[in-house]
Design an enzyme around this catalytic site. Structure first.
Site, short mmCIF file in Angstrom:
data_model
loop_
_atom_site.label_atom_id
_atom_site.label_comp_id
_atom_site.label_asym_id
_atom_site.label_seq_id
_atom_site.Cartn_x
_atom_site.Cartn_y
_atom_site.Cartn_z
CG ASP A 11 -2.18 1.01 1.39
OD1 ASP A 11 -2.00 1.97 0.19
OD2 ASP A 11 -2.99 1.10 2.01
CG ASP A 105 -3.65 3.70 -3.20
OD1 ASP A 105 -4.51 3.10 -3.70
OD2 ASP A 105 -3.89 4.76 -2.34
CD GLU A 106 -5.39 -1.03 -1.30
OE1 GLU A 106 -5.11 -1.89 -0.50
OE2 GLU A 106 -6.61 -0.39 -1.40
#
Length: 453
Positions: A11, A105-106
């Protein structure tokens, strides 16, 4: 269930804000808020410096400004976020063929498919530490928090334990030791409404949940949710890491810590989600005919409403307008815990005369009342939005500090420079133009839930 901690969850920390701080040297170490900058705007991401003042995602920009008036409020640059994300996802795919991106983003990574000589704790930990170093290298200094566990659930919980820039490994057999002291809201799907139902039943922690039978949980929260809650409450999660499949729809949704009751706030959230959907459609060269909204009420009732256009579109203003119109037909007086916008019926063509870029850009410009608009040509208006990349014929590249009353103020700096000078110009300054990087072909990533980490 896996017998080894071979599921990795990565993350990127405060992603949007971190990219802005990377690219704007004068903002490093200072509070940064990315989202809607107008009076009805909504926070998308806040830097850790801003979070110290209580700023969080889904908060109105008005409240965020009241809590942290000295923060930099920026409208966002999806081209920068997308290119940074692609660099990270490429790195993850070089580590394992099984990568499941959840958002920009993850992502989950299946290390069991990575061809490692063994999957002992030392080996997977070394892989995770190397990935964190490589992420910093390929992103220009961004940090990532990583969790390793025997399942997606455990890996995700682990990645949240030591943010930012942390690494937590949960050895096999210790999952319940980790979970038992935690509040039940750590379990996916347990929001305010479910938390309240469990509280009334005397269930506050995962340890409390562990003692409740599945039949009792079904009685408390319903059949489907009760079964899932019982399994995760015993750390049982056998969901595989699934690599990307052919895109059939593009959607964005957000689950909110506090039930939403303000219709204007919901409309603003849907409008922002529509812009995210538009960005992803354009990045993939796609457009869609059917716009759908998803609304989950306080009591977990989920409603979907959709409308279909005669021709495909990728224009944010069109998608947002339809989404807000669909919301108007729903009764949300009891509160809303989840909102989402999606586009399906995808095609790789657009009927430009019906849904051209000019219409969308002009409509979006009107949604930013605190930013000046100037026409740099006879057809395409430019919104001088805070944070926007620009280039001056003499001064070079910079970004919009702010605009209003016929003036645009620019700070001239980039990620490769020191903090730069500030200059102000008339909004119709002929030597000042928007700047965008040359388009490149890269991998696409799935939808991004709007949430705070």
């Amino acid at each position: 269930m896996r017998q080894v901690a071979s599921v990795l969850h990565l993350d990127l920390d405060a992603f949007f804000a971190a990219v802005e701080q990377r690219d704007k040297p004068s903002l490093r170490g200072k509070p940064v808020v990315v989202g809607g900058v107008g009076g009805r705007g909504v926070v998308s991401t806040a830097s850790y410096e801003a979070r110290k003042y209580g700023v969080r995602s889904a908060m109105s920009t008005r409240e965020a400004r009241a809590r942290c008036p000295h923060a930099a409020f920026l409208s966002g640059r999806f081209h920068a976020y997308r290119s940074t994300s692609e660099a990270v996802m490429t790195l993850l795919r070089e580590t394992s063929p099984l990568v499941e991106p959840l958002s920009l983003d993850e992502a989950f990574v299946d290390l069991a498919a990575a061809g490692l000589p063994d999957l002992e704790i030392d080996t997977v930990t070394e892989v995770a530490e190397r990935l964190r170093r490589q992420v910093a290298e390929v992103t220009g200094g961004l940090t990532a928090s990583v969790g390793l566990g025997t399942s997606k659930f455990i890996a995700k919980v682990a990645s949240d334990l030591d943010k930012p820039d942390g690494l937590v490994v949960v050895p096999p057999g210790t999952e319940m030791d980790l979970l038992r002291p935690m509040h039940v809201s750590v379990i996916p799907g347990v929001g305010p409404a479910t938390t309240e139902r469990l509280r009334r039943a005397g269930v506050h922690t995962v340890a409390d949940l562990e003692t409740v039978s599945e039949d009792e949980l079904v009685r408390i929260v319903g059949a489907a949710h009760g079964h899932s809650l019982h399994e995760l409450g015993h750390a049982r999660d056998d969901r595989p890491v699934v690599s990307e499949r052919e895109t059939k729809s593009v959607s964005v949704e957000g689950t909110y810590d506090t039930d939403l009751t303000d219709r204007k706030l919901m409309a603003a959230l849907l409008t922002r989600q529509a812009r995210s959907v538009s960005e992803r459609l354009r990045a993939s060269g796609l457009a869609g005919r059917t716009v759908t909204i998803k609304v989950r009420l306080h009591d977990f009732t989920t409603m979907n409403r959709s409308t279909t256009l005669s021709s495909p579109t990728d224009v944010a203003a069109t998608i947002g307008r339809l989404a807000v119109g669909l919301l108007a037909d729903l009764d949300t007086t009891g509160g809303v815990r989840l909102l989402g916008v999606g586009v399906s019926g995808l095609a790789d063509w657009i009927q430009e005369d019906l849904f051209g870029d000019n219409v969308g850009d002009a409509d979006e410009a009107t949604s930013l009342p605190d930013a000046d608009v100037v026409s740099t040509s006879s057809t395409i208006p430019v919104t001088w939005a805070p944070g926007m990349d620009v280039e001056h014929a003499t001064m070079g590249r910079g970004w919009v500090w702010g605009s209003g009353r016929g003036v645009v103020t620019v700070r001239f700096e980039t990620a490769q420079t020191t903090p730069g000078p500030v200059r102000s110009y008339p909004i119709d300054e002929p030597e000042l133009k928007p700047w965008r990087p040359e388009p490149t072909t890269g991998a696409t990533v799935p939808d991004m839930p709007e949430r705070h980490r």
